[in-house]
Design an enzyme around this catalytic site. Structure first.
Site, PDB file in Angstrom:
ATOM      1  N   HIS A 134       0.870  -1.178   0.000  1.00 24.23           N
ATOM      2  CA  HIS A 134       0.000   0.000   0.000  1.00 24.23           C
ATOM      3  C   HIS A 134       0.910   1.233   0.000  1.00 24.23           C
ATOM      4  CE1 HIS A 134      -2.803   2.956   1.785  1.00 24.23           C
ATOM      5  NE2 HIS A 134      -3.789   2.141   1.462  1.00 24.23           N
ATOM      6  N   ASP A 211       3.252  -4.601   7.904  1.00 19.40           N
ATOM      7  CA  ASP A 211       2.082  -3.745   7.754  1.00 19.40           C
ATOM      8  C   ASP A 211       0.856  -4.649   7.872  1.00 19.40           C
ATOM      9  OD1 ASP A 211      -0.061  -2.256   6.934  1.00 19.40           O
ATOM     10  OD2 ASP A 211       0.784  -1.694   4.989  1.00 19.40           O
ATOM     11  N   GLN A 214      -4.452  -4.717   6.790  1.00 19.94           N
ATOM     12  CA  GLN A 214      -5.497  -5.628   6.313  1.00 19.94           C
ATOM     13  C   GLN A 214      -5.570  -6.887   7.152  1.00 19.94           C
ATOM     14  OE1 GLN A 214      -7.892  -5.228   4.171  1.00 19.94           O
ATOM     15  NE2 GLN A 214      -7.176  -3.162   3.752  1.00 19.94           N
ATOM     16  N   LYS A 237     -10.065  -0.696  10.654  1.00 17.89           N
ATOM     17  CA  LYS A 237     -10.175  -1.869   9.784  1.00 17.89           C
ATOM     18  C   LYS A 237     -10.467  -3.136  10.577  1.00 17.89           C
ATOM     19  CE  LYS A 237      -7.152  -0.119   6.111  1.00 17.89           C
ATOM     20  NZ  LYS A 237      -8.013   0.491   5.101  1.00 17.89           N
ATOM     21  N   CYS A 375      -4.909   2.631  -3.593  1.00 20.65           N
ATOM     22  CA  CYS A 375      -3.683   3.160  -2.966  1.00 20.65           C
ATOM     23  C   CYS A 375      -2.523   2.183  -3.126  1.00 20.65           C
ATOM     24  CB  CYS A 375      -3.900   3.504  -1.492  1.00 20.65           C
ATOM     25  SG  CYS A 375      -5.083   4.816  -1.253  1.00 20.65           S
TER      26      CYS A 375
END
Lengths: 417, 152
Positions: A134, A211, A214, A237, A375
């Site tokens: 991302h 990261d 998600q 999220k 993104c």
């Protein structure tokens, strides 16, 4: 228990029906149709428990934290620190002080780029990331590179969007100072072998940031088992409020880092000659934090734990498999991102129909999806497409909603024929 | 299909999206600019050949959604042969038509009126105006690509 959902030739292993009742927004209608919210990779909806926690905090406990001697301040502080303890438990960190509250995954990554990476980077040093990051796991590193002369090394991905282990190992070298890698790609749904990635990097003496923006609502995240040095995610999220997120950092890493922002709550003593900084995690939490957001995030993690990540993952696997199968029956439709290891996301293109047009047309059928580059422009460049339409699932989605999506996409195809 | 969708995706829009007019790189051009909609990644380049205050030729390159492509195609058709001043009034009229929900009919826009339905889709307005912003940038110079996210 196995509750069958109504529908021809399909059975759901887990019924999301009970969970749906926990999310008041799912009762909304859009263009006269029941809302089918399939944009969970952008943000998730909030259960009543989170909405109540926010309201309850403001109705009963609101005060500033770590300051007052009065009762409310103590209550607010207790609520804020209780939320930190919940995050610790949820991701299995060793200590609560390894949990830094930030605005979101973006700020968490920027914090590591500024306070950990920059002071350690020299010209020619390398940061390794993947071709499916991302923008928020690319741009902070580019800024760090611009300031220090370090360079990015990008691990390519396969035609199916899979992580390529050999390519990754080949890029780990003597100049590698950090690996920054997604745990679950927001554009493709690819799940990376995070634990192995960390092992290989550590064998080369390289720290790793994952990261998890998600992954946090789809995979069981255990930072102890992953072994990563940093893990970043956003509250919104994972069914929590916007404006709150988490940077997990190993205590010894965090202690070795300079502050990110200066202000109140992050200092021990201040004179005009010198300030002494507070211990972790407060060193990185300058200013009044998002207390209500942290409380709401704590409630969201309680909710996810009560449902169980195993049940969530099983349900989403079924949704992804069903959506993939049904969408592929539409002539001219191509799924982008078909890696064996994937979760919660189905990205696709439709011949002759731009993703934006698909998005508008299915919206009129009540179906909310994302259309565009998500993104992750480098991913789109990799596949030579301007963008995709993306359906992304959460625990409350149903096979009926997938049917509504498929019908909407097929209508788009017929309109453009 | 809802009435608003039908209004947006009219036959003329489909026709210009499928078979765009003037999508080419012209041999002669006095002005050109690039436009970019960072929200969706769409890019367009507008070429103009202006002489004696008249737009002799207008063309575009780029790929986009049906609305963006049809709008660029219809725009280049409308611009060709127009005095620059008149073309700028067309730009104003078009912008007004797609952004003002109270906008009255714009007979001077002619065929461009088929895009009026876009005003019911606020997130798609930028698709329709990308080519026009780029046209404006081409006329008035400036070397940086224009973006639908600049200003306004």
């Amino acid at each position: 228990m196995s509750l069958a959902l109504v529908g021809a030739g399909r059975e759901a292993a887990v019924s999301p029906k009970l969970w749906r009742d926990d999310f008041p927004i799912l009762g909304e209608r859009v263009h006269g149709k029941p809302l089918a919210y399939l944009d969970n990779a952008a943000t998730t909806q909030k259960p009543q428990a989170v909405i109540d926690a926010l309201a309850g905090y403001y109705a009963h406990d609101n005060a500033n934290v770590h300051r007052g001697v009065h009762t409310l301040s103590q209550r607010a502080t207790d609520a804020y620190e209780a939320a930190r303890a919940k995050v610790r438990g949820f991701i299995n960190a060793r200590q609560a002080e390894e949990i830094v509250f930030v605005r979101g995954a973006t700020e968490a990554i920027n914090l590591v780029a500024a306070s950990f990476a920059r002071p350690r980077l020299a010209p020619g040093d390398e940061i390794v990331l993947s071709a499916m990051e991302h923008h928020s796991n690319i741009v902070p590193w580019q800024l760090a590179c611009a300031a220090t002369g370090a360079v990015l090394k990008v691990v390519p991905i396969g035609d199916d969007g899979a992580f390529l282990p050999e390519a990754y190992e080949a890029l780990l070298g003597p100049r590698t100072k950090l690996v920054a890698m997604t745990h679950l790609s927001n554009a493709l749904g690819t799940v990376t072998p995070a634990r192995w990635i960390v092992e290989r990097a550590h064998a080369a003496g390289v720290p790793v940031l994952l990261d998890g923006a998600q992954a946090i609502s789809h995979l069981a995240v255990d930072v102890g088992a992953l072994g990563c040095d940093f893990y970043a995610f956003s509250g919104h999220k994972v069914f929590g409020p916007t404006g709150i997120g988490v940077l997990y950092g190993k205590a010894e890493r965090l202690r070795s880092m300079v502050p990110y922002q200066g202000g109140g709550d992050m200092i021990r003593t201040v004179t005009f000659e010198e300030s002494r900084f507070a211990d972790i995690p407060y060193r990185f939490e300058a200013g009044t934090p998002n207390i209500a957001g942290a409380v709401g995030l704590g409630a969201a993690l309680d909710y996810v734990s009560a449902v169980g990540m195993g049940a969530i993952a099983a349900h989403e696997r079924e949704l992804v498999a069903y959506a993939t199968r049904e969408l592929e029956r539409i002539p001219g439709l191509r799924i982008v991102g078909t890696a064996k290891e994937k979760a919660s996301i189905v990205s696709f293109t439709l011949e002759g129909v731009h993703p934006h047009d698909i998005g508008t047309i299915v919206d009129h059928a009540g179906v909310a999806i994302r259309a565009g580059h998500h993104c992750a422009m480098p991913v789109m460049q990799r596949f030579g497409i301007p963008g995709t339409a993306r359906a992304s699932f959460a625990l409350y989605n149903t096979l009926d909603e997938v049917d509504a999506l498929v019908a909407g996409v097929d209508e788009a195809r017929r309109m453009f024929r | 299909m809802t009435a608003a969708l039908r209004e947006l995706y009219q036959d003329v829009v489909f026709d210009h999206a499928r078979t765009p007019r003037n999508r080419r790189r012209p041999a002669r051009s006095s002005h050109q600019a690039q436009g970019h909609n960072p929200l969706c990644g769409d890019k367009v380049t507008v070429h103009l050949d202006v002489a004696d205050g008249v737009i002799r030729d207008a063309a575009f390159e780029g790929e986009g959604c049906a609305i963006a492509t049809a709008s660029a195609s219809l725009m280049t058709e409308a611009l060709k042969g127009k005095p620059v001043e008149e073309a700028e009034r067309l730009l104003e009229g078009f912008h007004h038509m797609v952004t003002d929900p109270q906008a009255a009919a714009h007979p001077e826009l002619g065929k461009l009126e088929v895009l009026a339905g876009v005003r019911e889709f606020p997130v798609r307005v930028k698709c329709a105006t990308l080519a026009w912003h780029t046209f404006h940038a081409a006329l008035h110079g400036g070397h940086a690509p224009v973006s639908t996210e600049d200003g306004q």
